[in-house]
Design a protein around this motif. Structure first.
Motif, PDB file in Angstrom:
ATOM      1  N   LYS A  69      23.287 -11.336 -28.251  1.00  0.00           N
ATOM      2  CA  LYS A  69      23.968 -11.462 -26.750  1.00  0.00           C
ATOM      3  C   LYS A  69      22.859 -10.583 -25.727  1.00  0.00           C
ATOM      4  O   LYS A  69      22.048  -9.545 -26.203  1.00  0.00           O
ATOM      5  N   ASN A  70      22.946 -10.857 -24.511  1.00  0.00           N
ATOM      6  CA  ASN A  70      22.243 -10.233 -23.525  1.00  0.00           C
ATOM      7  C   ASN A  70      22.623  -8.570 -23.485  1.00  0.00           C
ATOM      8  O   ASN A  70      21.631  -7.785 -23.492  1.00  0.00           O
ATOM      9  N   ALA A  71      23.631  -8.263 -23.715  1.00  0.00           N
ATOM     10  CA  ALA A  71      24.182  -6.608 -24.055  1.00  0.00           C
ATOM     11  C   ALA A  71      23.092  -6.186 -25.197  1.00  0.00           C
ATOM     12  O   ALA A  71      22.706  -5.090 -25.067  1.00  0.00           O
ATOM     13  N   GLU A  72      23.095  -6.842 -26.159  1.00  0.00           N
ATOM     14  CA  GLU A  72      22.280  -6.458 -27.249  1.00  0.00           C
ATOM     15  C   GLU A  72      20.692  -6.374 -26.893  1.00  0.00           C
ATOM     16  O   GLU A  72      20.138  -5.432 -27.384  1.00  0.00           O
ATOM     17  N   LEU A  73      20.162  -7.374 -26.340  1.00  0.00           N
ATOM     18  CA  LEU A  73      18.777  -7.586 -25.840  1.00  0.00           C
ATOM     19  C   LEU A  73      18.596  -6.010 -25.186  1.00  0.00           C
ATOM     20  O   LEU A  73      17.569  -5.391 -25.038  1.00  0.00           O
ATOM     21  N   ASP A  74      19.507  -5.761 -24.183  1.00  0.00           N
ATOM     22  CA  ASP A  74      19.489  -4.657 -23.226  1.00  0.00           C
ATOM     23  C   ASP A  74      19.012  -3.333 -24.150  1.00  0.00           C
ATOM     24  O   ASP A  74      18.629  -2.299 -23.774  1.00  0.00           O
ATOM     25  N   LYS A  75      19.866  -3.126 -25.064  1.00  0.00           N
ATOM     26  CA  LYS A  75      19.669  -2.029 -26.120  1.00  0.00           C
ATOM     27  C   LYS A  75      18.312  -2.040 -26.889  1.00  0.00           C
ATOM     28  O   LYS A  75      17.985  -0.917 -26.939  1.00  0.00           O
ATOM     29  N   ILE A  76      17.810  -3.004 -27.270  1.00  0.00           N
ATOM     30  CA  ILE A  76      16.519  -2.866 -28.152  1.00  0.00           C
ATOM     31  C   ILE A  76      15.483  -3.386 -27.259  1.00  0.00           C
ATOM     32  O   ILE A  76      14.396  -2.902 -27.692  1.00  0.00           O
ATOM     33  N   SER A  77      15.397  -3.829 -26.126  1.00  0.00           N
ATOM     34  CA  SER A  77      14.222  -4.027 -25.264  1.00  0.00           C
ATOM     35  C   SER A  77      13.792  -2.920 -24.765  1.00  0.00           C
ATOM     36  O   SER A  77      14.204  -1.757 -24.389  1.00  0.00           O
ATOM     37  N   THR A  78      12.404  -2.876 -24.497  1.00  0.00           N
ATOM     38  CA  THR A  78      11.468  -1.793 -23.813  1.00  0.00           C
ATOM     39  C   THR A  78      11.640  -1.857 -22.412  1.00  0.00           C
ATOM     40  O   THR A  78      10.957  -1.252 -21.593  1.00  0.00           O
ATOM     41  N   LEU A  79      12.083  -3.211 -22.086  1.00  0.00           N
ATOM     42  CA  LEU A  79      11.740  -3.639 -20.481  1.00  0.00           C
ATOM     43  C   LEU A  79      13.259  -3.263 -19.816  1.00  0.00           C
ATOM     44  O   LEU A  79      14.352  -3.155 -20.273  1.00  0.00           O
ATOM     45  N   GLN A  80      13.115  -2.907 -18.277  1.00  0.00           N
ATOM     46  CA  GLN A  80      14.123  -2.765 -17.574  1.00  0.00           C
ATOM     47  C   GLN A  80      14.944  -4.059 -17.305  1.00  0.00           C
ATOM     48  O   GLN A  80      16.204  -4.194 -17.574  1.00  0.00           O
TER      49      GLN A  80
END
Length: 248
Positions: A69-80
């Motif tokens: 989910k988007n919230a999970e991508l937010d946690k693992i991404s190196t990008l803002q």
């Protein structure tokens, strides 16, 4: 859904020591990921947002797919602002540099380049101009740094990067050694020949004294205005463009 341990593991790959320990690095964005899919690199896992699943190409069976989910991508991404896709890619084993492979061509040599954005831009620029190899000193920024990978825009998948002890390598080298120095001959008047190494130095300190001793053809980009210096990635682009021009 990602577990806490999975999130912790992926986030650990934001740091060099864990990338080295696990032999994995992060690539983000579907365009860059596609470049690695079509390269000699081996992809471990692709994490994707279901809304963008249709952007994925047909994948080899050995690539793991994991919907997040988007919230999970937010946690693992190196990008803002995550781009909907994140891949874990295996770091290739350090290929030995064979000097025979450098003959009849020009090769960029980076001495202590520290900024990930500069490193990534240089790799992307080399790819644009058709340079297949880049040699980096051991104290240069790691090419698998997420910011470097992002700045290459997928070009890292096509350019061979070698890390080596530069002074030792240059001692055994038989090719002409050009170096970007302020007191060199104009880049536009230099007799380049058909092969050689082109050394670019650290953003603030330039080329190290040990490496300068190995340069037999100092070259400069003539200054017309009043700027104190050129960004190293800009310098690399000017050198690449001139080398392609003189060879063609």
């Amino acid at each position: 859904m990602l577990s806490k341990s999975q999130i912790s593991f992926i986030k650990s790959l934001h740091q060099k020591k864990y990338r080295k320990e696990h032999g994995l690095f992060i690539v983000e964005g579907i365009k860059s990921i596609k470049e690695f899919i079509n390269s000699s690199y081996h992809i471990h896992t692709i994490f994707y947002n279901s809304e963008q699943y249709n952007l994925l190409p047909k994948l080899p069976a050995n690539i793991n797919l994991f919907e997040v989910k988007n919230a999970e991508l937010d946690k693992i991404s190196t990008l803002q602002t995550p781009q909907g896709f994140l891949a874990l890619v295996h770091i290739p084993k350090n290929k030995q540099l064979d000097q025979k492979e450098l003959k009849n061509q020009f090769t960029l040599v980076l001495d202590g380049v520290q900024d990930p954005g500069n490193m990534g831009t240089i790799i992307r620029t080399a790819d644009w101009f058709g340079f297949k190899n880049i040699i980096c000193s051991l104290d240069s920024v790691e090419v698998f740094n997420p910011k470097t990978v992002q700045a290459t825009m997928g070009s890292l998948a096509r350019v061979n990067i070698f890390e080596t002890d530069l002074p030792a390598f240059l001692t055994d080298n038989k090719l002409p050694v050009f170096g970007a120095l302020l007191d060199g001959e104009s880049i536009y008047k230099t007799q380049w020949g058909n092969e050689g190494l082109v050394i670019l130095g650290n953003e603030g300190k330039g080329i190290s004294p040990e490496v300068i001793k190995k340069i037999n053809k100092p070259v400069t980009i003539p200054r017309i205005g009043e700027a104190e210096s050129l960004n190293v990635a800009v310098s690399a682009a000017i050198f690449c463009a001139e080398l392609v021009r003189v060879r063609n």
